[in-house]
Write a protein that holds these residues in place. Structure first.
Motif, short mmCIF file in Angstrom:
data_model
loop_
_atom_site.label_atom_id
_atom_site.label_comp_id
_atom_site.label_asym_id
_atom_site.label_seq_id
_atom_site.Cartn_x
_atom_site.Cartn_y
_atom_site.Cartn_z
N GLY A 105 41.54 21.29 6.39
CA GLY A 105 42.64 21.90 5.67
C GLY A 105 43.99 21.27 5.97
O GLY A 105 44.82 21.07 5.07
N GLU A 106 44.23 20.93 7.24
CA GLU A 106 45.53 20.42 7.67
C GLU A 106 45.62 18.90 7.64
O GLU A 106 46.71 18.34 7.76
CB GLU A 106 45.82 20.90 9.10
N GLN A 152 36.59 30.19 11.43
CA GLN A 152 37.79 30.78 10.82
C GLN A 152 38.28 29.90 9.67
O GLN A 152 37.90 28.74 9.55
CB GLN A 152 38.88 30.94 11.88
N THR A 153 39.16 30.46 8.85
CA THR A 153 39.50 29.78 7.60
C THR A 153 40.84 29.06 7.60
O THR A 153 41.11 28.29 6.67
CB THR A 153 39.49 30.79 6.44
N ASN A 154 41.72 29.31 8.59
CA ASN A 154 42.98 28.56 8.63
C ASN A 154 43.25 28.08 10.04
O ASN A 154 42.66 28.57 11.02
CB ASN A 154 44.15 29.40 8.11
N PHE A 155 44.16 27.13 10.17
CA PHE A 155 44.34 26.43 11.44
C PHE A 155 44.74 27.37 12.57
O PHE A 155 44.17 27.29 13.67
CB PHE A 155 45.40 25.33 11.28
N ASP A 157 44.29 30.63 12.93
CA ASP A 157 43.17 31.50 13.32
C ASP A 157 42.09 30.72 14.04
O ASP A 157 41.46 31.22 14.99
CB ASP A 157 42.59 32.19 12.08
N GLN A 158 41.86 29.50 13.63
CA GLN A 158 40.89 28.64 14.32
C GLN A 158 41.37 28.34 15.74
O GLN A 158 40.58 28.34 16.69
CB GLN A 158 40.68 27.35 13.53
#
Length: 483
Positions: A105-106, A152-155, A157-158
């Protein structure tokens, strides 16, 4: 007596900045003031509108960036940097940080770490079963791999989920194209501070001396369990856990940190002076002059002299251009390094009864060498005073001492150590004297300090190291129920 001249191995140093046109140069300058925390390697990653650039290498910061064009290859308004001493992993370029990772994602993200994970072995096994192929041998890589394999779905939260799987001591700086993130373990073993430049650029680094170096203003300490998120919109404070218990490493005050740093509101220099004054009261001796072992013991020596009324003088000189001896790869080079870096001012010590103040005794051979050096220069007697307690237990949170076999204090009594180093007398500061000298950071039983190296009272389970610790305790009969 241990046959190796080797001091305490420092931690790593972190410096990160967001929102400055000359980010890489400021990172270099900040890391320069943190060189005492790691001399094996250095690296800087810059962020140019989401495009990362990296330079890293083995050696001192000035050696890695000896070519001034290297800084020019690091454009952008954000950067994170790292100076390394290996507490885990092999000595090699692959372990020099910051490290790179890919994120779906990032995009790419970079990571730098100070500390030591106590459950690294189990984490590596678990990740290997998931098919992870590691790029290095350092435990610093584990957080990056945990983030990459998180469900997890975003950085953020991961990151939170991954940090909650780690145990031990850790201070992290991470950088994505959109943000810089700092995180500190639930015990806050290592210092980590936030600062701000006049132009609004935000900084996170290991010690306040690095803020001073770049002209930044201190904003706050990073608290245990916190995540600090810095973006173009400013700073956000978050947490990955609220189950925290401050236990900052007391060796930061005794030895590791620079004397001009302030850790959690306490001046390192003033704390060391109080340690020297405390050992002067606990173990007085008649003498003509007080001298300190340069450089980390000079503050304590001043405190001893002030409290005892004995004249303080510069009895030893350190050659600033000789690297610390524990970095040297062979025993012969370490011995040669000690002989090259210290010399005696004979006019100060000849014919005098000397109080020699040092911050610690690890293996004893450096102390033995210094005592012999002073007596060869004509000292009538040498009374050694250590401005910290007897170092009996390993540290598993980032200091590279993980067995009692290395520690002279774990294997010999104080009178035996005195005889082994050739001193006329020897005394150590008490644990209570140490805590009172530093000052209570909170009202918890340990007053916010980790003193496990001296009393065996570890603030966390030891995980990977528990069996080795139990074997050491059983072998030496040091402490019953130490954990």
């Amino acid at each position: 007596m241990p046959n190796e001249i080797k001091g305490l191995n420092e931690e790593c140093g972190l410096f990160g900045i967001w929102g400055a046109d000359n980010a890489a140069q400021l990172t270099y300058d900040g890391l320069h003031s943190l060189q005492h925390r790691g001399q094996e390697g250095a690296g800087i990653v810059s962020n140019e509108n989401g495009q990362f650039h990296r330079q890293r290498g083995l050696g001192l910061l000035a050696e890695v960036f000896a070519d001034p064009q290297k800084i020019a290859t690091l454009p952008g308004t954000a950067a994170i940097g790292h100076v390394r001493y290996a507490t885990a992993g092999n000595h090699g370029i692959k372990n020099i940080q910051p490290m790179f990772f890919d994120h779906p994602g990032e995009g790419q993200f970079a990571l730098a770490h100070n500390g030591n994970l106590t459950n690294a072995t189990q984490l590596r096994r678990d990740l290997t079963k998931k098919g992870v192929q590691f790029q290095a041998t350092s435990d610093s890589e584990l957080l990056g791999e945990l983030i990459q394999t998180s469900s997890q779905t975003n950085f953020i939260d991961q990151l939170k989920a991954s940090l909650n799987q780690l145990r031990g001591g850790f201070a992290y700086l991470l950088m994505t194209p959109q943000m810089m993130v700092a995180a500190l373990d639930p015990n806050g073993f290592r210092p980590l501070v936030v600062g701000k430049l006049a132009n609004g650029a935000m900084i996170v680094c290991s010690e306040t001396c690095a803020l001073d170096q770049v002209g930044a203003t201190f904003v706050r300490d990073v608290e245990p369990g916190e995540i600090i998120i810095v973006t173009d919109k400013g700073m956000q404070i978050d947490h990955f856990t609220t189950d925290t218990h401050l236990s900052i490493c007391s060796m930061e005050y005794i030895y590791f940190a620079r004397p001009d740093s302030v850790i959690r509101g306490i001046s390192v220099h003033e704390a060391r002076k109080r340690m020297g004054a405390a050992i002067a009261k606990e173990a007085p001796v008649k003498a003509d002059v007080v001298i300190g072992v340069p450089n980390s013991s000079l503050s304590a020596a001043i405190g001893y002299a002030q409290a005892s009324g004995i004249h303080y003088d510069m009895g030893m000189i350190k050659n600033q251009y000789v690297a610390r001896t524990f970095i040297e790869p062979t025993q012969a080079k370490r011995v040669r390094g000690v002989s090259m870096k210290l010399s005696v001012v004979k006019s100060v010590v000849a014919g005098k009864d000397i109080v020699l103040v040092d911050d610690s005794i690890v293996r004893g051979t450096t102390s033995s060498y210094i005592v012999r050096l002073l007596k060869r220069a004509g000292a009538k007697s040498v009374h050694v005073r250590i401005a910290s307690p007897v170092l009996k237990f390993p540290c598993y949170y980032g200091i590279d001492i993980q067995t009692t076999k290395e520690l002279i204090g774990a294997n010999h009594s104080v009178p035996e150590i005195c005889q082994l180093i050739g001193a006329d007398s020897l005394a150590y500061l008490s644990v209570n004297g140490l805590v009172e000298s530093i000052g209570a950071l909170n009202d918890q039983p340990n007053h916010g300090l980790c003193t496990a190296y001296f009393d065996g009272q570890y603030p966390t389970p030891l995980y990977d190291y528990q069996a080795g610790f139990d074997a050491d305790v059983a072998r030496l009969g040091l402490y019953e129920g130490a954990n």
